[in-house]
Scaffold this motif. Structure first.
Motif, PDB file in Angstrom:
ATOM      1  N   SER A  84      43.876  28.974  42.539  1.00 22.96           N
ATOM      2  CA  SER A  84      44.773  30.122  42.350  1.00 22.96           C
ATOM      3  C   SER A  84      46.151  29.646  41.922  1.00 22.96           C
ATOM      4  O   SER A  84      46.771  30.242  41.042  1.00 22.96           O
ATOM      5  CB  SER A  84      44.899  30.934  43.638  1.00 22.96           C
ATOM      6  OG  SER A  84      43.628  31.402  43.987  1.00 22.96           O
ATOM      7  N   LYS A  85      46.599  28.544  42.517  1.00 19.78           N
ATOM      8  CA  LYS A  85      47.919  28.007  42.121  1.00 19.78           C
ATOM      9  C   LYS A  85      47.917  27.583  40.656  1.00 19.78           C
ATOM     10  O   LYS A  85      48.933  27.644  39.987  1.00 19.78           O
ATOM     11  CB  LYS A  85      48.290  26.821  43.007  1.00 19.78           C
ATOM     12  CG  LYS A  85      48.829  27.254  44.354  1.00 19.78           C
ATOM     13  CD  LYS A  85      49.555  26.128  45.066  1.00 19.78           C
ATOM     14  CE  LYS A  85      49.939  26.594  46.464  1.00 19.78           C
ATOM     15  NZ  LYS A  85      49.534  25.661  47.503  1.00 19.78           N
ATOM     16  N   LYS A  86      46.753  27.135  40.195  1.00 20.39           N
ATOM     17  CA  LYS A  86      46.655  26.742  38.781  1.00 20.39           C
ATOM     18  C   LYS A  86      46.553  27.959  37.858  1.00 20.39           C
ATOM     19  O   LYS A  86      46.450  27.826  36.649  1.00 20.39           O
ATOM     20  CB  LYS A  86      45.408  25.867  38.575  1.00 20.39           C
ATOM     21  CG  LYS A  86      45.589  24.416  38.998  1.00 20.39           C
ATOM     22  CD  LYS A  86      44.240  23.703  39.110  1.00 20.39           C
ATOM     23  CE  LYS A  86      43.516  23.515  37.795  1.00 20.39           C
ATOM     24  NZ  LYS A  86      43.861  22.297  37.077  1.00 20.39           N
ATOM     25  N   GLY A  87      46.473  29.144  38.458  1.00 26.86           N
ATOM     26  CA  GLY A  87      46.409  30.367  37.653  1.00 26.86           C
ATOM     27  C   GLY A  87      44.998  30.718  37.198  1.00 26.86           C
ATOM     28  O   GLY A  87      44.802  31.552  36.304  1.00 26.86           O
ATOM     29  N   ILE A  88      44.006  30.078  37.799  1.00 30.64           N
ATOM     30  CA  ILE A  88      42.615  30.372  37.410  1.00 30.64           C
ATOM     31  C   ILE A  88      42.170  31.654  38.117  1.00 30.64           C
ATOM     32  O   ILE A  88      42.399  31.833  39.312  1.00 30.64           O
ATOM     33  CB  ILE A  88      41.702  29.183  37.774  1.00 30.64           C
ATOM     34  CG1 ILE A  88      42.140  27.959  36.962  1.00 30.64           C
ATOM     35  CG2 ILE A  88      40.239  29.521  37.532  1.00 30.64           C
ATOM     36  CD1 ILE A  88      41.449  26.663  37.335  1.00 30.64           C
ATOM     37  N   ILE A  89      41.559  32.531  37.356  1.00 31.30           N
ATOM     38  CA  ILE A  89      41.116  33.818  37.923  1.00 31.30           C
ATOM     39  C   ILE A  89      39.692  33.651  38.457  1.00 31.30           C
ATOM     40  O   ILE A  89      38.798  33.212  37.736  1.00 31.30           O
ATOM     41  CB  ILE A  89      41.099  34.919  36.830  1.00 31.30           C
ATOM     42  CG1 ILE A  89      42.442  34.986  36.094  1.00 31.30           C
ATOM     43  CG2 ILE A  89      40.712  36.269  37.417  1.00 31.30           C
ATOM     44  CD1 ILE A  89      43.612  35.380  36.943  1.00 31.30           C
ATOM     45  N   ILE A  90      39.509  34.037  39.707  1.00 32.37           N
ATOM     46  CA  ILE A  90      38.179  33.869  40.332  1.00 32.37           C
ATOM     47  C   ILE A  90      37.581  35.243  40.628  1.00 32.37           C
ATOM     48  O   ILE A  90      38.205  36.068  41.297  1.00 32.37           O
ATOM     49  CB  ILE A  90      38.290  33.072  41.648  1.00 32.37           C
ATOM     50  CG1 ILE A  90      38.954  31.719  41.380  1.00 32.37           C
ATOM     51  CG2 ILE A  90      36.917  32.892  42.282  1.00 32.37           C
ATOM     52  CD1 ILE A  90      39.233  30.901  42.631  1.00 32.37           C
ATOM     53  N   LEU A  91      36.382  35.441  40.125  1.00 30.24           N
ATOM     54  CA  LEU A  91      35.649  36.670  40.442  1.00 30.24           C
ATOM     55  C   LEU A  91      34.733  36.355  41.631  1.00 30.24           C
ATOM     56  O   LEU A  91      33.832  35.521  41.525  1.00 30.24           O
ATOM     57  CB  LEU A  91      34.834  37.100  39.221  1.00 30.24           C
ATOM     58  CG  LEU A  91      34.422  38.569  39.141  1.00 30.24           C
ATOM     59  CD1 LEU A  91      35.623  39.497  39.239  1.00 30.24           C
ATOM     60  CD2 LEU A  91      33.663  38.836  37.856  1.00 30.24           C
TER      61      LEU A  91
END
Ligand SMILES: NC(=O)C1=CN([C@@H]2O[C@H](COP(=O)(O)OP(=O)(O)OC[C@H]3O[C@@H](n4cnc5c(N)ncnc54)[C@H](OP(=O)(O)O)[C@@H]3O)[C@@H](O)[C@H]2O)C=CC1
Ligand SMILES: O=C(O)CCC(=O)C(=O)O
Length: 655
Positions: free
Chosen positions: A568-575
């Protein structure tokens, strides 16, 4: 310890008179603590836990056990047999043997232990087993509630709630409060031998051999951490798949429990209607060569507030009770997010299906079904496939179950179409993953055909997800399974890869791409990463190296909480999984409906309805995220938990 009672921590030896506990309310708190602890001693798993954590090596603790014997007069129910046995060093030593864990749980009650504690030769009657299991279940439930009590948002007072007792930390984890004391409170009886310790004196003596790494201290520390940081918890994997258990927690902030009254909040946190945890069974089958082999199978029924419990059956060597329990909980939230009228359950057998022949698998499945046929039911608990199982497995369960209960096609879903399975179920989880991915990407103005995908796992979910992505013009640049991995920056021809695997049994030597290290797949250059195999594959070891922009959790629990934070800190969106892979259980619901209706839908109807459900759920989650300004995982959990809470409240929760 007990510093607010005036004890001196620096001089906290077990025999010091300074440590005599002065109870502020005439023994009530002490009575409650002792009652709960004594009740926990009825749980063989808990005793095994104590043994493994070296409590029985502590003289002070043995003294405490001696003291507690006053509970045995007048004679109490069978839960105190263990207390009697615990006075015997042989029994304590027997418990310290790791191999006795399953055995003792299954051979309970303890009164059947013979003088030599020969666990193997014990016999129990069905009635005693039933009683024991019920006892274990209630104690487990109480224990669990208590654990959750430690992570409740504070303060959220109930008028009658007892003030938290600082003395709780004196006891091993497990027996803290929520039970109500009978009134008037009986005064503790002095220790039988006169020399035993009072409960409040029991403590790890200063200068004892217990190291910082001792699990005892670890447990206390973990609790402290929970108290300060966690408000509501959900399970997830950490590390390898087998690490999944209900101690590994995602966090749901209380503010996200929208519009819940305190009472409703309590209902959810007390986590709800754990219906049955004790359903582990021993399945012994003859192998093809005539030798006998035993496997342990599980079915955990977590919650049925919203309808019959639903969840797959997994065959995998790392299947254990904790994992199945955590997966069952996830099913409760998943079915709620999907808004289908089910609760949550999960099952599994600790076995390596690839090492068994088809006839061995059939025998194992039939024996397992014989053992759980009374537990499952068309309107109570409906199994389905998961890792290592498939439509054929469901056909065997259906057949075996029908021998006991008459022909019952709705007892399992994911069965072959010829036996009442739904068109579209086999592909449904993968198709649902694709619908979910489309819904997410469209939020960012993108579509599948613009994207490069890396897919871990090429079984049911992985194959169908990659095939459908390939058909929609997406570039699947890397695929892995247990046999290896293949990459092609221009996109892999998924149908050709499937044929290759069918022919050769592996992904290796595929002419349409280059072999790669399967571990590299998760950090491979791509836009969308879709783990479709094990849990816990994304963790703190590799999360920082992930290059995808989106992660679609097609597997259950592929991302552990540490990885979640890093990603999340890396800005990756997780579904999240409880939405992304809900297509399977959604079409399972359609299958069940068709079986009950006695009417078969065509495949277009199944797929269109699936798309409708997946799209609606996505918008429900997005709304939740908007209302609470949270990420997709929290939005999905909030949605699911609130739906379960409302159903639980409406049905009336046991007081
Ligand atoms: N089936 C369903 O309807 C649903 C499944 N899920 C979840 O999806 C995941 C996959 O389930 P499903 O597809 O049914 O299971 P399958 O058993 O059909 O497939 C599992 C796949 O994972 C591969 N695999 C196993 N270990 C590894 C590893 N270490 N590295 C890479 N690949 C590996 C297997 O390889 P190989 O083929 O070589 O054995 C296989 O391709 C699970 O987490 C399951 O809980 C979630 C919802 C529904
Ligand atoms: O189809 C089902 O009923 C259950 C599927 C499942 O086990 C899962 O979603 O994890």
């Amino acid at each position: 310890m007990a510093s607010n009672q005036g004890t001196d921590e620096s001089d906290n030896t077990s025999s010091s008179p300074k440590n005599v506990y002065k109870d502020p309310d005439d023994g009530r708190q002490r009575f409650l603590l002792e009652l709960e602890f004594v009740q926990c001693l009825a749980n063989p798993t808990y005793i095994h836990y104590l043994a493994q954590n070296r409590y029985f090596e502590d003289e002070a603790f043995i003294g405490y056990l001696k003291y507690l014997q006053y509970w045995q007069r007048p004679e109490f129910p069978h839960c105190l047999y263990f207390l009697e046995l615990l006075q015997n060093a042989n029994f304590r030593n027997a418990m310290a043997h790791p191999a006795n864990k399953v055995m003792i749980s299954k051979r309970f009650p303890a009164k059947l232990f013979d003088q030599q504690y020969n666990l193997v030769t014990l016999l129990t009657t069905a009635k005693e087993m039933e009683l024991a299991h019920r006892q274990q279940f209630y104690l487990w439930k109480n224990y669990r509630n208590n654990r959750l009590k430690h992570i409740l948002p504070r303060p959220l007072p109930e008028p009658s709630a007892l003030p938290p007792s600082s003395t709780t930390a004196l006891l091993p984890p497990g027996p803290s409060s929520t039970m109500t004391a009978p009134s008037p409170v009986p005064a503790p009886v002095p220790s039988p031998g006169g020399s035993a310790l009072s409960p409040m004196q029991y403590a790890i003596p200063s200068g004892s051999a217990v190291s910082k790494n001792d699990p005892r201290t670890g447990v206390v520390d973990r609790r402290k951490r929970k108290e300060t940081s966690i408000n509501f918890s959900l399970p997830c994997y950490t590390g390898k798949m087998g690490d999944l258990n209900s101690d590994q927690l995602f966090i749901l902030e209380p503010g996200l429990l929208c519009k819940l009254s305190w009472r409703c909040h309590q209902v959810v946190i007390r986590n709800v209607r754990v219906v049955s945890l004790n359903s582990f069974v021993e399945c012994t089958i003859p192998k093809d060569d005539g030798t006998l082999v035993s496997y342990v199978g599980f079915r955990v029924q977590h919650d049925n507030a919203r309808g019959p419990m639903k969840g797959g059956i997994r065959y995998h060597p790392e299947v254990d009770l904790d994992e199945v329990n955590a997966l069952a909980q996830l099913m409760t939230w998943k079915t709620a997010v999907a808004d289908i009228p089910y609760g949550g359950a999960k099952g599994g057998i600790g076995c390596k299906p690839k090492d068994l022949s088809v006839s061995e698998l059939e025998r194992l499945t039939r024996v397992f079904t014989q053992k759980i046929h009374d537990l499952i039911g068309v309107n109570t608990d409906v199994p389905a496939p998961d890792m290592g199982t498939n439509a054929q497995t469901m056909a065997w369960i259906l057949d075996e179950y029908s021998k006991f209960h008459g022909y019952s096609p709705a007892i399992v879903t994911g069965k072959p179409v010829d036996l009442g399975g739904s068109l579209g179920r086999e592909a449904a989880t993968g198709r649902g993953v694709v619908f979910a991915t489309e819904a997410l990407l469209s939020e960012y103005g993108k579509s599948i055909k613009d994207m490069k995908f890396a897919i871990q796992g090429f079984g049911n979910v992985g194959y169908w997800a990659s095939k459908l992505i390939h058909e929609r013009g997406g570039k699947v640049v890397a695929v892995s399974d247990i046999t290896g991995a293949v990459k092609n920056p221009n996109g892999i021809d998924i149908n050709a890869l499937f044929d290759h695997k069918q022919k050769t049994g592996s992904l290796g030597n595929f002419s349409g791409g280059d072999s790669m290290d399967p571990n590299e797949l998760l950090v491979h250059e791509c836009d969308v990463l879709i783990p479709c195999a094990l849990g816990g594959v994304l963790n703190r070891e590799n999360a920082d190296h992930v290059r995808a922009k989106f992660i679609i959790e097609a597997a259950n629990h592929p991302v552990d909480p540490e990885a979640d934070e890093i990603l999340s800190k890396k800005g990756i969106i997780i579904l999240p999984d409880i939405y992304a892979n809900a297509g399977g259980v959604t079409v399972s619901y359609f299958e069940w409906v068709q079986n009950i209706q006695g009417f078969m839908w065509d495949e277009d109807k199944v797929n269109n309805e699936l798309m409708r459900y997946m799209t609606k759920s996505f918008h429900n989650i997005k709304d939740m995220c908007g209302t609470h300004n949270c990420n997709l995982r929290m939005g999905a959990f909030t949605l699911g938990v609130n739906r379960v809470a409302r159903a639980t409240l409406l049905r009336g929760w046991e007081a």
